[in-house]
Design a protein around this motif. Structure first.
Motif, PDB file in Angstrom:
ATOM      1  N   GLY A 198       0.828  -1.194   0.000  1.00 24.29           N
ATOM      2  CA  GLY A 198       0.000   0.000   0.000  1.00 24.29           C
ATOM      3  C   GLY A 198       0.863   1.244   0.000  1.00 24.29           C
ATOM      4  N   ALA A 199       2.040   1.132   0.615  1.00 21.33           N
ATOM      5  CA  ALA A 199       3.036   2.209   0.605  1.00 21.33           C
ATOM      6  C   ALA A 199       4.393   1.550   0.791  1.00 21.33           C
ATOM      7  CB  ALA A 199       2.771   3.216   1.723  1.00 21.33           C
ATOM      8  N   GLY A 200       5.440   2.240   0.337  1.00 24.28           N
ATOM      9  CA  GLY A 200       6.779   1.691   0.433  1.00 24.28           C
ATOM     10  C   GLY A 200       7.122   0.829  -0.765  1.00 24.28           C
ATOM     11  N   THR A 201       8.282   0.175  -0.720  1.00 17.99           N
ATOM     12  CA  THR A 201       8.758  -0.623  -1.846  1.00 17.99           C
ATOM     13  C   THR A 201       9.261  -1.982  -1.379  1.00 17.99           C
ATOM     14  OG1 THR A 201      11.006   0.286  -1.674  1.00 17.99           O
ATOM     15  CG2 THR A 201       9.451   1.438  -3.122  1.00 17.99           C
ATOM     16  N   VAL A 202       9.178  -2.938  -2.303  1.00 16.55           N
ATOM     17  CA  VAL A 202       9.727  -4.281  -2.096  1.00 16.55           C
ATOM     18  C   VAL A 202      10.523  -4.632  -3.335  1.00 16.55           C
ATOM     19  CG1 VAL A 202       9.226  -6.721  -1.674  1.00 16.55           C
ATOM     20  CG2 VAL A 202       7.701  -4.954  -0.747  1.00 16.55           C
ATOM     21  N   SER A 203      11.783  -5.042  -3.159  1.00 14.37           N
ATOM     22  CA  SER A 203      12.579  -5.473  -4.301  1.00 14.37           C
ATOM     23  C   SER A 203      13.344  -6.738  -3.952  1.00 14.37           C
ATOM     24  CB  SER A 203      13.544  -4.376  -4.758  1.00 14.37           C
ATOM     25  OG  SER A 203      14.485  -4.071  -3.750  1.00 14.37           O
ATOM     26  N   VAL A 204      13.611  -7.523  -4.974  1.00 12.07           N
ATOM     27  CA  VAL A 204      14.321  -8.799  -4.850  1.00 12.07           C
ATOM     28  C   VAL A 204      15.504  -8.767  -5.804  1.00 12.07           C
ATOM     29  CG1 VAL A 204      14.178 -11.306  -5.112  1.00 12.07           C
ATOM     30  CG2 VAL A 204      12.203 -10.018  -4.247  1.00 12.07           C
ATOM     31  N   SER A 205      16.699  -8.803  -5.256  1.00 15.33           N
ATOM     32  CA  SER A 205      17.929  -8.744  -6.058  1.00 15.33           C
ATOM     33  C   SER A 205      17.890  -7.567  -7.030  1.00 15.33           C
ATOM     34  CB  SER A 205      18.142 -10.055  -6.810  1.00 15.33           C
ATOM     35  OG  SER A 205      18.301 -11.132  -5.924  1.00 15.33           O
ATOM     36  N   GLY A 206      17.375  -6.455  -6.552  1.00 10.97           N
ATOM     37  CA  GLY A 206      17.341  -5.236  -7.354  1.00 10.97           C
ATOM     38  C   GLY A 206      16.124  -5.093  -8.241  1.00 10.97           C
ATOM     39  N   LEU A 207      15.272  -6.111  -8.313  1.00 14.66           N
ATOM     40  CA  LEU A 207      14.061  -6.050  -9.133  1.00 14.66           C
ATOM     41  C   LEU A 207      12.870  -5.653  -8.275  1.00 14.66           C
ATOM     42  CD1 LEU A 207      14.347  -9.302 -11.297  1.00 14.66           C
ATOM     43  CD2 LEU A 207      14.891  -6.958 -11.994  1.00 14.66           C
ATOM     44  N   SER A 208      12.126  -4.640  -8.709  1.00 19.35           N
ATOM     45  CA  SER A 208      10.922  -4.255  -7.985  1.00 19.35           C
ATOM     46  C   SER A 208       9.856  -5.330  -8.139  1.00 19.35           C
ATOM     47  CB  SER A 208      10.377  -2.930  -8.531  1.00 19.35           C
ATOM     48  OG  SER A 208      11.297  -1.887  -8.323  1.00 19.35           O
ATOM     49  N   VAL A 209       9.120  -5.572  -7.069  1.00 14.78           N
ATOM     50  CA  VAL A 209       8.017  -6.527  -7.130  1.00 14.78           C
ATOM     51  C   VAL A 209       6.836  -5.809  -7.784  1.00 14.78           C
ATOM     52  CG1 VAL A 209       6.445  -7.995  -5.817  1.00 14.78           C
ATOM     53  CG2 VAL A 209       8.835  -7.784  -5.119  1.00 14.78           C
ATOM     54  N   ASP A 210       6.726  -5.981  -9.107  1.00 13.13           N
ATOM     55  CA  ASP A 210       5.626  -5.382  -9.867  1.00 13.13           C
ATOM     56  C   ASP A 210       5.270  -6.318 -11.014  1.00 13.13           C
ATOM     57  OD1 ASP A 210       7.566  -4.941 -11.882  1.00 13.13           O
ATOM     58  OD2 ASP A 210       7.968  -2.920 -11.159  1.00 13.13           O
ATOM     59  N   ASP A 211       4.242  -5.949 -11.777  1.00 10.75           N
ATOM     60  CA  ASP A 211       3.740  -6.844 -12.826  1.00 10.75           C
ATOM     61  C   ASP A 211       4.814  -7.196 -13.841  1.00 10.75           C
ATOM     62  OD1 ASP A 211       1.241  -6.954 -11.693  1.00 10.75           O
ATOM     63  OD2 ASP A 211       0.409  -5.340 -12.931  1.00 10.75           O
ATOM     64  N   ALA A 212       5.661  -6.252 -14.183  1.00 12.49           N
ATOM     65  CA  ALA A 212       6.671  -6.498 -15.216  1.00 12.49           C
ATOM     66  C   ALA A 212       7.683  -7.551 -14.791  1.00 12.49           C
ATOM     67  CB  ALA A 212       7.385  -5.188 -15.559  1.00 12.49           C
ATOM     68  N   ASN A 213       7.931  -7.661 -13.487  1.00 12.86           N
ATOM     69  CA  ASN A 213       8.959  -8.575 -12.993  1.00 12.86           C
ATOM     70  C   ASN A 213       8.394  -9.795 -12.289  1.00 12.86           C
ATOM     71  OD1 ASN A 213      11.069  -6.791 -13.783  1.00 12.86           O
ATOM     72  ND2 ASN A 213      10.781  -5.602 -11.902  1.00 12.86           N
ATOM     73  N   LEU A 214       7.069  -9.958 -12.298  1.00 12.57           N
ATOM     74  CA  LEU A 214       6.451 -10.923 -11.400  1.00 12.57           C
ATOM     75  C   LEU A 214       6.932 -12.355 -11.639  1.00 12.57           C
ATOM     76  CD1 LEU A 214       4.555 -10.824  -9.048  1.00 12.57           C
ATOM     77  CD2 LEU A 214       2.638 -11.255 -10.600  1.00 12.57           C
ATOM     78  N   ALA A 215       7.027 -12.797 -12.892  1.00 15.12           N
ATOM     79  CA  ALA A 215       7.455 -14.172 -13.163  1.00 15.12           C
ATOM     80  C   ALA A 215       8.864 -14.421 -12.639  1.00 15.12           C
ATOM     81  CB  ALA A 215       7.381 -14.464 -14.659  1.00 15.12           C
ATOM     82  N   GLU A 216       9.761 -13.480 -12.846  1.00 11.03           N
ATOM     83  CA  GLU A 216      11.133 -13.641 -12.379  1.00 11.03           C
ATOM     84  C   GLU A 216      11.212 -13.553 -10.858  1.00 11.03           C
ATOM     85  OE1 GLU A 216      15.317 -14.190 -12.502  1.00 11.03           O
ATOM     86  OE2 GLU A 216      13.615 -14.751 -13.762  1.00 11.03           O
ATOM     87  N   ILE A 217      10.413 -12.668 -10.267  1.00 10.90           N
ATOM     88  CA  ILE A 217      10.375 -12.560  -8.803  1.00 10.90           C
ATOM     89  C   ILE A 217       9.954 -13.891  -8.194  1.00 10.90           C
ATOM     90  CG2 ILE A 217       9.111 -11.530  -6.868  1.00 10.90           C
ATOM     91  CD1 ILE A 217      11.150  -9.616  -8.011  1.00 10.90           C
TER      92      ILE A 217
END
Length: 249
Positions: free
Chosen positions: A59-78
Protein backbone atom coordinates in the motif's frame (compact mmCIF):
# COMPACT_ATOMS: atom_id res chain seq x y z
CA UNK A 1 27.84 -3.60 0.43
CA UNK A 2 26.15 -5.69 -2.27
CA UNK A 3 22.54 -5.20 -3.32
CA UNK A 4 20.28 -6.96 -0.78
CA UNK A 5 18.56 -10.12 -1.94
CA UNK A 6 15.50 -8.77 -0.12
CA UNK A 7 15.00 -5.04 0.34
CA UNK A 8 11.83 -3.73 1.96
CA UNK A 9 11.63 0.00 2.59
CA UNK A 10 8.72 1.59 4.41
CA UNK A 11 6.37 -1.30 3.57
CA UNK A 12 2.83 -0.57 4.73
CA UNK A 13 -0.33 -2.54 4.01
CA UNK A 14 -3.97 -2.52 5.03
CA UNK A 15 -6.41 -5.30 4.15
CA UNK A 16 -9.61 -3.93 2.54
CA UNK A 17 -12.22 -3.24 5.17
CA UNK A 18 -9.81 -4.14 7.96
CA UNK A 19 -7.21 -2.51 10.14
CA UNK A 20 -3.64 -1.77 9.17
CA UNK A 21 -1.40 -4.89 9.10
CA UNK A 22 2.04 -3.38 8.40
CA UNK A 23 3.31 0.07 9.36
CA UNK A 24 6.44 1.06 7.44
CA UNK A 25 8.56 -2.11 7.66
CA UNK A 26 12.24 -1.92 6.71
CA UNK A 27 13.95 -5.28 6.14
CA UNK A 28 17.19 -6.01 4.30
CA UNK A 29 18.62 -9.50 3.78
CA UNK A 30 21.92 -10.07 1.96
CA UNK A 31 23.09 -13.09 -0.01
CA UNK A 32 24.16 -15.98 2.19
CA UNK A 33 22.40 -14.82 5.35
CA UNK A 34 20.05 -17.02 7.33
CA UNK A 35 17.62 -14.71 9.08
CA UNK A 36 14.76 -15.62 11.43
CA UNK A 37 11.57 -13.56 11.43
CA UNK A 38 10.03 -13.85 14.89
CA UNK A 39 6.87 -12.42 16.39
CA UNK A 40 3.57 -13.22 18.06
CA UNK A 41 0.45 -14.31 16.21
CA UNK A 42 -1.09 -11.38 14.39
CA UNK A 43 2.20 -9.50 14.13
CA UNK A 44 2.03 -9.32 10.33
CA UNK A 45 4.58 -12.02 9.47
CA UNK A 46 2.42 -13.83 6.90
CA UNK A 47 1.31 -10.53 5.40
CA UNK A 48 4.96 -9.55 4.98
CA UNK A 49 5.88 -12.88 3.36
CA UNK A 50 3.05 -12.59 0.84
CA UNK A 51 4.56 -9.31 -0.37
CA UNK A 52 7.85 -11.00 -1.23
CA UNK A 53 6.52 -12.70 -4.36
CA UNK A 54 3.73 -10.32 -5.25
CA UNK A 55 0.70 -12.14 -3.82
CA UNK A 56 0.04 -8.89 -1.93
CA UNK A 57 1.13 -5.47 -3.18
CA UNK A 58 2.45 -2.70 -0.98
CA UNK A 59 0.00 0.00 0.00
CA UNK A 60 3.04 2.21 0.61
CA UNK A 61 6.78 1.69 0.43
CA UNK A 62 8.76 -0.62 -1.85
CA UNK A 63 9.73 -4.28 -2.10
CA UNK A 64 12.58 -5.47 -4.30
CA UNK A 65 14.32 -8.80 -4.85
CA UNK A 66 17.93 -8.74 -6.06
CA UNK A 67 17.34 -5.24 -7.35
CA UNK A 68 14.06 -6.05 -9.13
CA UNK A 69 10.92 -4.26 -7.99
CA UNK A 70 8.02 -6.53 -7.13
CA UNK A 71 5.63 -5.38 -9.87
CA UNK A 72 3.74 -6.84 -12.83
CA UNK A 73 6.67 -6.50 -15.22
CA UNK A 74 8.96 -8.57 -12.99
CA UNK A 75 6.45 -10.92 -11.40
CA UNK A 76 7.46 -14.17 -13.16
CA UNK A 77 11.13 -13.64 -12.38
CA UNK A 78 10.37 -12.56 -8.80
CA UNK A 79 8.46 -15.78 -8.21
CA UNK A 80 11.39 -17.80 -9.51
CA UNK A 81 13.84 -15.94 -7.28
CA UNK A 82 11.73 -16.10 -4.09
CA UNK A 83 10.89 -19.67 -3.16
CA UNK A 84 8.26 -19.86 -0.42
CA UNK A 85 7.77 -23.13 1.46
CA UNK A 86 4.40 -22.97 3.20
CA UNK A 87 3.60 -24.38 6.61
CA UNK A 88 1.50 -27.21 5.16
CA UNK A 89 3.40 -29.10 2.42
CA UNK A 90 0.12 -30.37 1.01
CA UNK A 91 -0.48 -26.82 -0.25
CA UNK A 92 2.42 -27.37 -2.69
CA UNK A 93 2.19 -31.04 -3.64
CA UNK A 94 -0.44 -31.97 -6.20
CA UNK A 95 1.18 -34.17 -8.88
CA UNK A 96 1.07 -37.99 -9.16
CA UNK A 97 4.70 -38.54 -8.13
CA UNK A 98 7.42 -36.73 -6.21
CA UNK A 99 9.44 -36.40 -9.43
CA UNK A 100 6.47 -34.78 -11.21
CA UNK A 101 5.99 -32.28 -8.38
CA UNK A 102 9.65 -31.24 -8.37
CA UNK A 103 9.74 -31.01 -12.17
CA UNK A 104 6.57 -28.92 -12.41
CA UNK A 105 8.13 -25.48 -11.85
CA UNK A 106 11.25 -25.88 -14.03
CA UNK A 107 9.13 -27.43 -16.79
CA UNK A 108 6.94 -24.33 -16.76
CA UNK A 109 10.13 -22.30 -17.29
CA UNK A 110 10.77 -24.30 -20.45
CA UNK A 111 13.29 -26.87 -19.22
CA UNK A 112 13.08 -30.23 -20.98
CA UNK A 113 14.94 -33.50 -21.32
CA UNK A 114 18.28 -34.04 -19.64
CA UNK A 115 18.41 -30.48 -18.27
CA UNK A 116 15.09 -30.93 -16.49
CA UNK A 117 16.09 -34.35 -15.18
CA UNK A 118 19.33 -32.92 -13.80
CA UNK A 119 17.50 -30.07 -12.08
CA UNK A 120 15.06 -32.49 -10.44
CA UNK A 121 17.87 -34.82 -9.35
CA UNK A 122 19.79 -31.89 -7.83
CA UNK A 123 16.79 -30.69 -5.82
CA UNK A 124 15.87 -34.15 -4.54
CA UNK A 125 19.46 -34.90 -3.55
CA UNK A 126 19.77 -31.57 -1.72
CA UNK A 127 17.01 -32.58 0.69
CA UNK A 128 17.89 -36.26 0.89
CA UNK A 129 14.84 -37.75 -0.83
CA UNK A 130 16.25 -38.98 -4.15
CA UNK A 131 14.97 -42.45 -3.28
CA UNK A 132 11.40 -41.15 -3.11
CA UNK A 133 11.22 -39.83 -6.66
CA UNK A 134 8.64 -42.36 -7.86
CA UNK A 135 6.50 -42.31 -4.72
CA UNK A 136 3.05 -40.73 -4.44
CA UNK A 137 3.57 -37.54 -2.38
CA UNK A 138 0.52 -37.99 -0.18
CA UNK A 139 1.65 -41.48 0.84
CA UNK A 140 4.77 -40.02 2.47
CA UNK A 141 5.25 -39.02 6.09
CA UNK A 142 4.74 -35.38 7.01
CA UNK A 143 8.49 -34.84 7.36
CA UNK A 144 9.15 -36.40 3.96
CA UNK A 145 6.45 -34.23 2.37
CA UNK A 146 8.06 -31.14 3.88
CA UNK A 147 11.39 -32.11 2.31
CA UNK A 148 9.72 -32.65 -1.06
CA UNK A 149 8.02 -29.24 -0.77
CA UNK A 150 11.44 -27.68 -0.22
CA UNK A 151 12.78 -29.59 -3.24
CA UNK A 152 10.01 -28.16 -5.46
CA UNK A 153 11.26 -24.70 -4.55
CA UNK A 154 14.98 -25.51 -4.85
CA UNK A 155 14.38 -26.85 -8.37
CA UNK A 156 13.62 -23.27 -9.41
CA UNK A 157 17.11 -22.21 -8.26
CA UNK A 158 15.80 -19.32 -6.12
CA UNK A 159 17.85 -16.47 -4.72
CA UNK A 160 16.14 -16.82 -1.37
CA UNK A 161 14.29 -19.60 0.40
CA UNK A 162 11.43 -18.43 2.64
CA UNK A 163 10.26 -21.01 5.17
CA UNK A 164 6.96 -20.54 7.02
CA UNK A 165 7.09 -22.38 10.38
CA UNK A 166 9.36 -25.17 9.07
CA UNK A 167 9.31 -27.20 12.31
CA UNK A 168 5.55 -27.33 12.81
CA UNK A 169 4.24 -30.92 13.14
CA UNK A 170 7.73 -32.43 12.90
CA UNK A 171 8.94 -35.05 15.34
CA UNK A 172 12.33 -34.41 17.01
CA UNK A 173 14.28 -36.59 14.55
CA UNK A 174 12.70 -34.92 11.51
CA UNK A 175 13.31 -31.51 13.07
CA UNK A 176 17.02 -32.25 13.47
CA UNK A 177 17.32 -33.75 9.98
CA UNK A 178 15.73 -30.64 8.50
CA UNK A 179 18.20 -28.44 10.39
CA UNK A 180 21.09 -30.39 8.87
CA UNK A 181 19.59 -29.93 5.40
CA UNK A 182 19.07 -26.19 5.84
CA UNK A 183 22.61 -25.67 7.12
CA UNK A 184 24.00 -27.38 4.02
CA UNK A 185 21.94 -25.46 1.44
CA UNK A 186 23.92 -22.78 -0.44
CA UNK A 187 20.96 -20.39 -0.45
CA UNK A 188 19.85 -17.32 1.48
CA UNK A 189 17.15 -18.19 4.03
CA UNK A 190 14.38 -16.18 5.68
CA UNK A 191 12.71 -18.38 8.29
CA UNK A 192 9.40 -17.37 9.84
CA UNK A 193 9.11 -19.27 13.10
CA UNK A 194 7.79 -19.42 16.65
CA UNK A 195 10.48 -22.01 17.40
CA UNK A 196 13.03 -19.82 19.17
CA UNK A 197 15.59 -22.59 19.82
CA UNK A 198 15.49 -23.43 16.09
CA UNK A 199 16.15 -19.80 15.26
CA UNK A 200 19.07 -19.85 17.70
CA UNK A 201 20.45 -22.99 16.09
CA UNK A 202 20.21 -21.92 12.45
CA UNK A 203 20.11 -18.14 12.18
CA UNK A 204 22.81 -15.76 13.37
CA UNK A 205 20.44 -12.82 12.87
CA UNK A 206 16.81 -12.37 13.82
CA UNK A 207 14.13 -9.72 13.51
CA UNK A 208 11.12 -9.38 15.76
CA UNK A 209 7.97 -8.16 14.04
CA UNK A 210 5.26 -7.00 16.43
CA UNK A 211 2.19 -4.92 15.77
CA UNK A 212 3.15 -4.52 12.12
CA UNK A 213 6.58 -2.98 12.76
CA UNK A 214 10.11 -4.31 13.24
CA UNK A 215 10.86 -3.77 16.92
CA UNK A 216 14.26 -5.49 17.04
CA UNK A 217 16.93 -6.55 14.56
CA UNK A 218 20.18 -8.09 15.70
CA UNK A 219 22.15 -11.22 16.59
CA UNK A 220 19.71 -13.98 17.46
CA UNK A 221 21.39 -14.96 20.71
CA UNK A 222 21.39 -11.36 21.95
CA UNK A 223 17.67 -10.97 21.26
CA UNK A 224 16.80 -14.28 22.90
CA UNK A 225 18.88 -13.38 25.96
CA UNK A 226 16.67 -10.33 26.62
CA UNK A 227 13.70 -11.60 28.65
CA UNK A 228 12.02 -8.20 28.81
CA UNK A 229 12.13 -7.86 25.01
CA UNK A 230 10.67 -11.31 24.52
CA UNK A 231 7.95 -10.88 27.13
CA UNK A 232 6.87 -7.51 25.76
CA UNK A 233 6.18 -9.13 22.38
CA UNK A 234 4.61 -12.37 23.63
CA UNK A 235 7.61 -14.55 22.81
CA UNK A 236 8.71 -17.29 25.22
CA UNK A 237 11.62 -19.68 25.33
CA UNK A 238 10.63 -23.27 26.13
CA UNK A 239 11.07 -24.42 29.69
CA UNK A 240 14.63 -25.54 30.37
CA UNK A 241 16.16 -23.92 27.29
CA UNK A 242 19.23 -21.81 28.04
CA UNK A 243 20.42 -19.31 25.47
CA UNK A 244 24.00 -20.19 24.48
CA UNK A 245 26.57 -17.53 25.29
CA UNK A 246 29.26 -18.74 22.87
CA UNK A 247 29.16 -18.84 19.08
CA UNK A 248 27.78 -21.91 17.39
CA UNK A 249 29.93 -24.29 15.40
Amino acid sequence: MSTPVLDLRGLAFRYPGSQQALFGVDLHVHAGERVALLGPNGAGKTTLVLHLNGVLRAGAGTVSVSGLSVDDANLAEIRRRVGIVFQDPDDQLFMPTVRDDVAFGPANLGLRGAELEARVAMALAAVGVADLADRVPHHLSFGQRRRVAIATVLAMEPDILVLDEPTSNLDPASRRELADILRALPVTVLMVTHDLPYAAELCERSLILSGGVVVADGPTLELLADPELLASHRLELPWGFTVPTAGRG
